[in-house]
Design an enzyme around this catalytic site. Structure first.
Site, short mmCIF file in Angstrom:
data_model
loop_
_atom_site.label_atom_id
_atom_site.label_comp_id
_atom_site.label_asym_id
_atom_site.label_seq_id
_atom_site.Cartn_x
_atom_site.Cartn_y
_atom_site.Cartn_z
N SER A 1 0.81 -1.22 0.00
CA SER A 1 0.00 0.00 0.00
C SER A 1 0.85 1.26 0.00
O SER A 1 0.52 2.23 -0.69
CB SER A 1 -0.94 0.00 1.20
N HIS B 1 0.53 4.58 4.56
CA HIS B 1 -0.06 5.16 3.34
C HIS B 1 0.44 6.58 3.11
O HIS B 1 0.88 6.93 2.01
CB HIS B 1 -1.58 5.16 3.45
#
Length: 515
Positions: free
Chosen positions: A291, A342
């Site tokens: 991610s 993230h």
């Protein structure tokens, strides 16, 4: 000729100076549609050099412009759209037409398209100049002259069309800097590693994740620096793999085409690293996944938007920004998502793009600033993380690692880890219990007994601690104390057969001793 002169002077000004692009041009080059989506005042200009004899024909043409504007609006995936519709005429309609220009025309789709129409009568040059001045400013109006010739018209036409063509080619070339290659290699690596993890114990098993290199702060602090990179190739469960692989499949080729193969690979790996580094600093949980690197692709596209704002907004902007915002909101609202990773990946991708810039383009000063600032931030933040053990390690991660050490019979490592953390934290029954277990295995029964007594003081219901304490007392021939704690263990958990067996054994020893 004067109408044609005004037509091409206007087209040239909008294309060359105001950076509009041609989205449609008729074969005879008498009608041009121009677009600049970031201009809130008028995203579209429609220029039409023509003669319309009757107002009814003019009215019908304005209605068609509104209908065509609705089609363009849907293609651009926009909300409201404003069109300035300019007619360049040698002779305007012979009947009354001015009423058609007093109010904008709105499209049938709930008025999402607004068309403001203007008739520029070449016989009334001062009036036409005033209209163009109102729309395009004083600077443009000053460029319109009474004395012009065919050469002036051809010059404006050639300059406008050449500029539009060159810009279109340049923009197209930006999206063809590389043929996607590494995207598919990375997806294949993710799949192979996932299958290996499943074969070796399961991708959701903590022990397997640790063996394959998941991000785990205690091990990073012990010097396993490769865990800043390996987590981006691991996934926890099939759904995690599927979601990240799909995101990379759709996003990776776009970034790889813009930045080229080598730049894409660097920024993907760098964003993966910064994502893990941010997770290391702000989340103590065991984690893995691509991610961060995928958010780095978003970051690279945002950098593209900073450098080429008009092209970004026109081609990618609203869709990319919407998807990015949706993912960030999802990360902040759904528990269990490593949003620090993230955001770290997003910033890392932006920074990597700034350091590398684009193929065949250089901004050495800007690139150097990106490099120095990024390096300084990474070094400073990592130094802070490595120097403040308590801020990057929590009780749960220590327990996981200690249990892994104990499982592998690495009792010295387990003891060192637990002892160091116990010094940093308030008393924890779980930590103390594992410390006692490692001391039993290391043969330090007095130390083990001390830890177990603290456990049962903190948590009298901890039946395993009573059981182990009974074993220690039994080993030290303290039968009464051994029996007491064996009885407490059995009372707390009567279903445990070993508790019952231990109590019976102690009773037998005591009878033999009395006899």
């Amino acid at each position: 000729m004067q109408a044609e002169y005004l037509f091409w002077k206007t087209a040239n000004f909008l294309i060359v100076h105001n950076h509009y692009r041609i989205i449609q041009i008729s074969k005879d080059q008498k009608e041009i549609w121009l677009e600049k989506v970031e201009n809130k005042g008028a995203q579209l200009y429609r220029l039409f050099c023509t003669s319309i004899d009757w107002s009814q024909m003019l009215q019908r043409d304005i209605e068609l412009v509104a209908e065509n504007g609705s089609i363009v609006r849907k293609k651009l995936v926009r909300g409201d759209l404003t069109i300035n519709n300019l007619y360049f005429m040698a002779l305007p309609p012979v009947d009354d037409y001015e009423y058609l220009l007093t109010q904008p025309k709105f499209s049938p789709d709930k008025g999402r398209v607004k068309v403001s129409s203007y008739v520029l009568d070449s016989r009334d040059l001062p009036g036409s100049k005033d209209t163009l001045k109102q729309l395009l400013g004083e600077h443009f109006a000053s460029e319109i002259h009474n004395n012009f010739n065919e050469e002036d018209i051809q010059k404006s036409r050639s300059q406008a069309l050449t500029n539009a063509s060159d810009r279109a080619k340049e923009e197209k070339a930006i999206f063809h800097s590389g043929i996607p290659f590494f995207t598919y290699i990375l997806i294949a690596i993710q799949l192979v590693v996932f299958l290996l993890m499943e074969f070796k114990g399961g991708s959701t098993d903590s022990s397997t994740l640790l063996k394959f290199g998941a991000k785990f702060n205690p091990l990073i602090l012990e010097g396993e620096w490769w865990r800043f990179f390996t987590p981006m190739f691991l996934h926890i469960g099939f759904l995690h793999l599927l979601m990240n692989s799909m995101a990379l499949y759709y996003l990776g080729p776009l970034v790889e085409r813009i930045y080229g193969n080598v730049r894409f690979l660097f920024l993907y790996l760098f964003a993966g690293f910064t994502g893990v580094a941010a997770s290391f600093l702000f989340s103590a949980n065991l984690s893995a996944g691509a991610s961060g690197a995928i958010f780095g692709c978003f970051g690279a596209l945002l950098y593209f938007g900073v450098v080429f704002p008009r092209l970004f907004i026109r081609s990618l902007g609203f869709n990319i920004l919407f998807v990015l915002a949706l993912n960030l909101v999802f990360g902040f609202t759904v528990p269990g998502i490593d949003n620090a990773g993230h955001i770290g990946g997003l910033l890392g991708g932006f920074a990597a793009a700034g350091i590398l810039h684009f193929p065949r383009k250089k901004r050495l000063k800007s690139q150097a600033i990106f490099l120095v600032v990024t390096a300084a931030l990474i070094v400073g933040l990592l130094q802070y993380g490595f120097s403040d053990y308590a801020s990057v390690v929590d009780r749960q991660s220590v327990l996981i690692l200690a249990q892994e050490y104990i499982k592998n019979e690495e009792y010295d490592q387990a003891y060192r880890l637990l002892h160091n953390y116990q010094d940093e934290d308030e008393k924890s029954a779980e930590i103390l219990f594992l410390l006692s277990y490692t001391e039993i295995k290391r043969g330090n029964l007095d130390s083990a007994k001390s830890y177990l007594l603290q456990v049962v003081e903190l948590d009298p219901m901890f039946h395993e601690a009573h059981y182990n304490l009974s074993l220690v007392y039994l080993e030290q021939d303290s039968f009464e104390k051994a029996k007491k704690h064996a009885e407490q263990a059995l009372e707390l958990n009567a279903e445990k057969k070993e508790y019952k067996d231990l109590l019976e054994d102690i009773s037998s020893y005591m009878k033999l001793k009395d006899s």
